[in-house]
Design a protein around this motif. Structure first.
Motif, short mmCIF file in Angstrom:
data_model
loop_
_atom_site.label_atom_id
_atom_site.label_comp_id
_atom_site.label_asym_id
_atom_site.label_seq_id
_atom_site.Cartn_x
_atom_site.Cartn_y
_atom_site.Cartn_z
N ALA A 265 0.84 -1.20 0.00
CA ALA A 265 0.00 0.00 0.00
C ALA A 265 0.88 1.25 0.00
O ALA A 265 2.01 1.22 0.47
CB ALA A 265 -0.93 -0.01 1.21
N SER A 266 0.33 2.33 -0.49
CA SER A 266 1.11 3.56 -0.58
C SER A 266 1.25 4.27 0.77
O SER A 266 2.25 4.92 1.02
CB SER A 266 0.48 4.53 -1.59
OG SER A 266 0.67 4.05 -2.90
N TYR A 267 0.24 4.12 1.62
CA TYR A 267 0.32 4.79 2.91
C TYR A 267 -0.43 3.98 3.97
O TYR A 267 -1.14 3.02 3.66
CB TYR A 267 -0.21 6.24 2.84
CG TYR A 267 -1.61 6.39 2.32
CD1 TYR A 267 -2.70 6.44 3.19
CD2 TYR A 267 -1.87 6.49 0.96
CE1 TYR A 267 -3.99 6.59 2.73
CE2 TYR A 267 -3.16 6.65 0.47
CZ TYR A 267 -4.22 6.70 1.37
OH TYR A 267 -5.50 6.83 0.89
N HIS A 268 -0.26 4.40 5.22
CA HIS A 268 -0.68 3.63 6.39
C HIS A 268 -2.13 3.14 6.34
O HIS A 268 -2.40 1.94 6.32
CB HIS A 268 -0.45 4.49 7.64
CG HIS A 268 -0.69 3.80 8.94
ND1 HIS A 268 -1.95 3.65 9.48
CD2 HIS A 268 0.17 3.22 9.82
CE1 HIS A 268 -1.86 3.01 10.63
NE2 HIS A 268 -0.59 2.72 10.86
N ASP A 269 -3.08 4.07 6.30
CA ASP A 269 -4.48 3.65 6.41
C ASP A 269 -4.97 2.93 5.16
O ASP A 269 -5.88 2.10 5.24
CB ASP A 269 -5.37 4.87 6.68
CG ASP A 269 -5.27 5.33 8.13
OD1 ASP A 269 -4.36 4.84 8.84
OD2 ASP A 269 -6.07 6.19 8.56
N GLN A 270 -4.38 3.21 4.02
CA GLN A 270 -4.75 2.51 2.79
C GLN A 270 -4.52 1.01 2.94
O GLN A 270 -5.28 0.19 2.40
CB GLN A 270 -3.93 3.04 1.60
CG GLN A 270 -4.36 2.50 0.26
CD GLN A 270 -3.37 2.85 -0.84
OE1 GLN A 270 -2.22 2.44 -0.81
NE2 GLN A 270 -3.82 3.65 -1.80
#
Length: 348
Positions: A265-270
């Motif tokens: 994933a590109s970022y934490h919550d994604q």
């Protein structure tokens, strides 16, 4: 290779006002786990005696002051401090944060010195650990500094593995931090860990886009077209089975994730929101890419239920068994890569 019960698992105690102590006790109350490892809790005998009495635990600890006093087949407690500690469940306390860091630093040193084989960390409070001496947003960043390699947060639950390009980064900074170099580094780290730590010879990896709908051809941002797509094409042309970018909103709901050995994933919550939704509290946070093995449960201090005896130890227990399995897999991989002929003979 070590016998199973002689694999030494270091436990950093985390925030003593949270649920860490409770889930550690619940995990090791089942003595059958001692057939697979020897735990060492980095804390103090006084603290563990208090927790044992509070939660009516049946564990008989082996108190030690040095790791050369460790007893295999027992739950060991290494005294990292002598003074009494006031535990007030559910409260954020800067002093308690200091003890969480004392435990983590002592356990990390033991890991670096090969006095323990793997490290499993109980949850900390990212706010009360901050000081002039300790300025890290969490375990992963600290261990990345202390240990060798390129660290990556990899969430694991059976065959679901979700890695992150950026982890504890504000959303406003995500696109700025994602570069071709970062994408290559993270994919190479995931690729290697799938081979050496999970015994997947030719991994298949999916990468999620940065923007909604991968930017919709520039309507919602150009990062996916300008950075992500050409970088993934380059990596794929080099022979790795890397696919994407995939639009994140439909990737998990369509069950497409089941077609891959790992998702980045590109970022934490994604990555973390779908992972935690699908793993139902059974997930494990594994710091991939380092020369040592560290895992943790996929949850925090849970102050709201701390001290009540209702915390679920499932994720922490999974973190212990995941660390043990990765230790064995990595040992096999090192044996294979160092002496392929010897490994072949062993399998006959």
């Amino acid at each position: 290779m070590k016998k199973s019960e002689n694999i030494v698992v270091g436990i950093s105690i985390g925030d003593l006002n949270g649920i860490g102590g409770e889930i550690v006790l619940k995990t090791f109350e089942d003595s059958r786990i001692l057939d697979f490892c020897t735990p060492v809790i980095f804390a103090s005998s006084k603290v563990m005696a208090f927790l044992k009495n509070h939660f009516n635990s049946t564990i008989n600890f082996n108190d030690i002051n040095h790791l050369n006093q460790l007893t295999f087949g027992r739950v060991n407690v290494l005294n990292c401090w002598k003074e009494p500690v006031t535990i007030d469940f559910g409260k954020e306390d800067l002093k308690i944060g200091e003890y969480a860091i004392k435990s983590l630093q002592a356990a990390t040193k033991a890991l670096k010195d090969n006095e323990i084989d793997v490290l499993v960390t109980a949850p900390i409070n990212k706010h009360n650990i901050q000081s002039k001496e300790f300025k890290f947003p969490g375990h992963t960043d600290y261990l990345a500094q202390e240990l060798e390699g390129e660290s990556l947060m990899l969430m694991v639950a059976e065959n679901l593995r979700v890695g992150l390009l950026t982890d504890h980064v504000p959303v406003k900074d995500v696109a700025i931090k994602i570069s071709a170099d970062l994408i290559e580094k993270k994919i190479n780290t995931v690729y290697k860990t799938l081979q050496q730590d999970f015994k997947i010879n030719r991994p298949k990896i999916a990468v999620l886009g940065i923007n909604p709908h991968n930017g919709d051809n520039g309507v919602i941002g150009n990062e996916d077209d300008d950075i992500m797509r050409p970088t993934l094409k380059k990596i794929k042309d080099e022979g790795k089975l890397v696919y994407g970018p995939y639009a994140a909103d439909s990737f998990f709901g369509s069950n497409n994730y089941k077609n891959f050995d790992a998702i980045i994933a590109s970022y934490h919550d994604q990555g973390l929101i779908p992972f935690k939704t699908l793993s139902f509290g059974q997930g494990v946070n594994f710091t991939a890419g380092l020369n040592k093995i560290r895992t943790s449960p996929d949850h925090g201090t849970a102050y709201e239920i701390a001290g009540k005896g209702t915390a679920d130890e499932s994720s922490f227990k999974e973190a212990v068994f995941t660390a043990l399995q990765i230790f064995k897999n990595r040992s096999d991989y090192e044996l294979l890569t160092q002496n392929p002929l010897k490994q072949t003979e062993k399998q006959r």
